[in-house]
Scaffold this active site. Structure first.
Site, PDB file in Angstrom:
ATOM      1  N   CYS A  14      53.553  38.852  44.647  1.00 48.45           N
ATOM      2  CA  CYS A  14      54.941  38.470  44.368  1.00 48.45           C
ATOM      3  C   CYS A  14      55.077  37.007  43.999  1.00 48.45           C
ATOM      4  CB  CYS A  14      55.812  38.705  45.597  1.00 48.45           C
ATOM      5  SG  CYS A  14      55.787  40.394  46.179  1.00 48.45           S
ATOM      6  N   GLY A  40      53.761  39.152  39.403  1.00 54.45           N
ATOM      7  CA  GLY A  40      54.295  40.494  39.656  1.00 54.45           C
ATOM      8  C   GLY A  40      55.048  40.996  38.449  1.00 54.45           C
ATOM      9  N   ASN A 114      56.932  36.897  49.798  1.00 53.52           N
ATOM     10  CA  ASN A 114      55.609  36.958  49.174  1.00 53.52           C
ATOM     11  C   ASN A 114      54.571  37.018  50.290  1.00 53.52           C
ATOM     12  OD1 ASN A 114      53.541  34.545  47.357  1.00 53.52           O
ATOM     13  ND2 ASN A 114      53.309  36.738  47.543  1.00 53.52           N
ATOM     14  N   GLY A 115      53.780  38.077  50.310  1.00 54.19           N
ATOM     15  CA  GLY A 115      52.733  38.206  51.335  1.00 54.19           C
ATOM     16  C   GLY A 115      52.751  39.587  51.961  1.00 54.19           C
ATOM     17  N   TYR A 255      41.883  33.123  40.873  1.00 55.67           N
ATOM     18  CA  TYR A 255      42.448  34.034  39.876  1.00 55.67           C
ATOM     19  C   TYR A 255      43.973  34.035  39.781  1.00 55.67           C
ATOM     20  CZ  TYR A 255      44.192  38.449  38.000  1.00 55.67           C
ATOM     21  OH  TYR A 255      44.893  39.386  37.295  1.00 55.67           O
TER      22      TYR A 255
HETATM   23  P1  AMP Z   1      37.658  45.311  37.336  1.00 53.95           P
HETATM   24  O1  AMP Z   1      37.364  45.983  36.070  1.00 53.95           O
HETATM   25  O2  AMP Z   1      38.284  46.255  38.289  1.00 53.95           O
HETATM   26  O3  AMP Z   1      36.433  44.695  37.884  1.00 53.95           O
HETATM   27  O4  AMP Z   1      38.729  44.181  37.074  1.00 53.95           O
HETATM   28  C1  AMP Z   1      38.346  42.878  36.952  1.00 53.95           C
HETATM   29  C2  AMP Z   1      39.443  42.067  36.331  1.00 53.95           C
HETATM   30  O5  AMP Z   1      40.624  42.157  37.124  1.00 53.95           O
HETATM   31  C3  AMP Z   1      39.037  40.599  36.251  1.00 53.95           C
HETATM   32  O6  AMP Z   1      39.067  40.215  34.902  1.00 53.95           O
HETATM   33  C4  AMP Z   1      40.074  39.873  37.054  1.00 53.95           C
HETATM   34  O7  AMP Z   1      40.560  38.800  36.297  1.00 53.95           O
HETATM   35  C5  AMP Z   1      41.178  40.878  37.324  1.00 53.95           C
HETATM   36  N1  AMP Z   1      41.658  40.820  38.713  1.00 53.95           N
HETATM   37  C6  AMP Z   1      40.991  40.479  39.805  1.00 53.95           C
HETATM   38  N2  AMP Z   1      41.755  40.585  40.913  1.00 53.95           N
HETATM   39  C7  AMP Z   1      42.953  40.999  40.506  1.00 53.95           C
HETATM   40  C8  AMP Z   1      44.186  41.276  41.167  1.00 53.95           C
HETATM   41  N3  AMP Z   1      44.289  41.174  42.477  1.00 53.95           N
HETATM   42  N4  AMP Z   1      45.243  41.647  40.427  1.00 53.95           N
HETATM   43  C9  AMP Z   1      45.123  41.782  39.121  1.00 53.95           C
HETATM   44  N5  AMP Z   1      43.985  41.552  38.425  1.00 53.95           N
HETATM   45  C10 AMP Z   1      42.908  41.164  39.105  1.00 53.95           C
END
Ligand code: AMP
Length: 479
Positions: A14, A40, A114-115, A255
């Site tokens: 969020c 979000g 948020n949390g 990230y």
């Molecule tokens: P995956 O294919 O599942 O390994 O997705 C990896 C990608 O998801 C990476 O490029 C990250 O930048 C992104 N990512 C990592 N954590 C999150 C998150 N909590 N929410 C959204 N995107 C994420």
């Protein structure tokens, strides 16, 4: 091997934005929420007060979709709070979109959170047994019930006392007709900053949103601090002493936050650059070009290029009209989103030894897909470098990670992951490399990498169980 099935694990990402004493509050909040959209994408809401009346609007979708047909002048006033939200599939319902607005015996309250609260289920059960009726399946709603509880209502330090009942991660914006309050949990999991705008004040999850409305950054809220802004000005109380060491979320830096934000006193872009440089030291490789996975890998890839001396080039072009791949609740939407989002530039990668830099690997599905497309475009070798340690444990404090079983590094060693991805080599930043560039390395939560949860995990399943409880009741309301 790895499945890309969606799950109903706890996830709640969020963004918060609030103003006090800022004319046309709604328009500023809308702008602020735009800058926090990355936090979000499923729902957004704005609540304002002209000190006589509280008005609100909310809906499912992106900020520009939710407020597309709304005139901000329908939300008059100089006080307001706004929220953007991403949640589980099961709870992407309008009644869960925040800010929550409720009418208590002493007036209207609005709340944005948020949390993740780890004791929400127990509190909810307690209030339900006493006859309370809950309107949403969010963990955030328990705060409303505590505030409305006559036991707390009678107390002078009502909000502070109520916050003391909550365990886990929270940054809150709380608003009444006349004032606004902001609070951060005692571990400091999630960020929340204060800015100044003319004679008024602004609160934002990230500093990037302050700049976008022309506000000046003043400071971060302290963990355990409750700030109130009213006609009397700004007052600050400690509702609970900070719990040292703090547990600020390091994944915000890896990230989640935008690179142009300062989070926990660190500039996000700068930290990611350092992660990239460090990664080049920890996992050197003979290659021709460094290619970032846009946008999440941009800063770290630049750092890797600087550290290694290998030139950076744009091997992927991003379609900006597709949202964050990951932030789509259905698994198949996610799989489709990948190809649409990133296109390879064959002229850049053909016959090249490519180092691909990204921030993290979650399930591994999008990474695998990207490597495949690089090879299809003629890359001679593909080396994967990730600017954080293996993500092996779910987050209980507000970042969307799947269960341990679904996290590729939760159940597989690096060699297996490398093979699954079809990479020529794979290197993750070490934990030491992750923490050493930070000013206060001990004050971070690293549970997603280490499994060491700073707040007792006994109620870790609380939020998931909470949603299951409410789903079992079959409660669904459409507005
Ligand atoms: P995956 O294919 O599942 O390994 O997705 C990896 C990608 O998801 C990476 O490029 C990250 O930048 C992104 N990512 C990592 N954590 C999150 C998150 N909590 N929410 C959204 N995107 C994420």
């Amino acid at each position: 091997m790895m499945s890309d099935q969606g799950s109903d694990h706890p996830k709640e990402e969020c963004g918060l934005f609030g103003v006090y004493g800022v004319p046309d509050a709604a328009a500023h909040i809308q702008r602020g929420l735009f800058s926090l959209q990355h936090r979000g994408q499923e729902g957004a809401g704005i609540v304002t007060s002209d000190r006589k009346q509280i008005r609100s609007t909310k809906g499912l979708g992106l900020v520009n979709e939710v407020f597309a047909n709304k005139t901000m002048s329908d939300l008059p006033g100089d006080i307001g709070i706004g929220h953007v939200r991403y949640s589980t599939t099961g709870s992407s319902k309008i009644q869960n979109v925040q800010p929550l607005v409720v009418e208590c015996v002493d007036g209207i309250w609005a709340i944005g959170h948020n949390g993740n609260l780890v004791n929400a289920r127990a509190l909810r059960k307690m209030y339900q047994e006493a006859g309370a009726i809950f309107q949403t399946s969010t963990d955030s709603e328990v705060l409303v019930h505590i505030l409305a509880d006559p036991m707390y209502r009678a107390r002078p330090q009502r909000v502070a006392r109520a916050l003391c009942e909550l365990e886990g991660a929270f940054s809150f914006l709380i608003m009444t007709k006349d004032y606004i309050m902001a609070a951060r949990d005692t571990n400091g999991f999630r960020p929340l900053s204060i800015g100044k705008m003319g004679d008024g004040y602004v609160f934002a999850s990230e500093t990037c949103a302050l700049g976008q409305v022309g506000a000046e950054y003043v400071r971060d809220l302290e963990p355990g601090e409750l700030v109130t802004i009213s006609e009397a000005g700004l007052t600050s109380t400690v509702f609970r002493e900070p719990r040292k060491p703090l547990a600020q979320c390091v994944f915000e830096l890896v990230y989640f936050a935008r690179p142009d934000s300062d989070v926990f006193g660190e500039n996000v872009h700068d930290i990611r650059l350092k992660y990239g440089r460090r990664l080049a030291e920890e996992y050197p490789v003979e290659a021709d070009i460094v290619v970032p996975v846009p946008d999440s890998g941009n800063s770290a890839a630049l750092g890797f290029s600087q550290g290694s001396g290998i030139p950076l080039d744009y091997g992927f072009i991003r379609n900006h009209y597709i949202g964050r791949t990951f932030i789509m609740p259905e698994a198949d939407q996610r799989a489709d989103g990948v190809d649409l989002k990133l296109a390879v530039l064959p002229a850049v990668v053909k016959d090249k030894r490519v180092v691909v830099v990204d921030d993290s690997i979650v399930r591994g599905t999008t990474s695998k897909c990207r490597i495949k497309s690089l090879r299809r475009a003629g890359a001679a070798e593909v080396h994967v470098r990730i600017s954080c340690p293996p993500s092996a444990y779910p987050c209980n404090y507000g970042i969307d990670f799947p269960t341990r079983e679904e996290l590729i590094a939760g159940t597989h060693d690096l060699e297996t992951i490398k093979k699954f991805l079809d990479a020529d080599s794979l290197g993750y930043l070490s934990l030491e490399g992750l923490l050493s560039p930070l000013k206060a390395p001990d004050d971070y939560c690293t549970a997603c990498f280490t499994g060491k949860y700073p707040v007792d995990r006994s109620e870790a399943g609380d939020k998931k169980a909470l949603e299951n409880d409410t789903m079992e009741l079959g409660f669904e309301r459409h507005e």
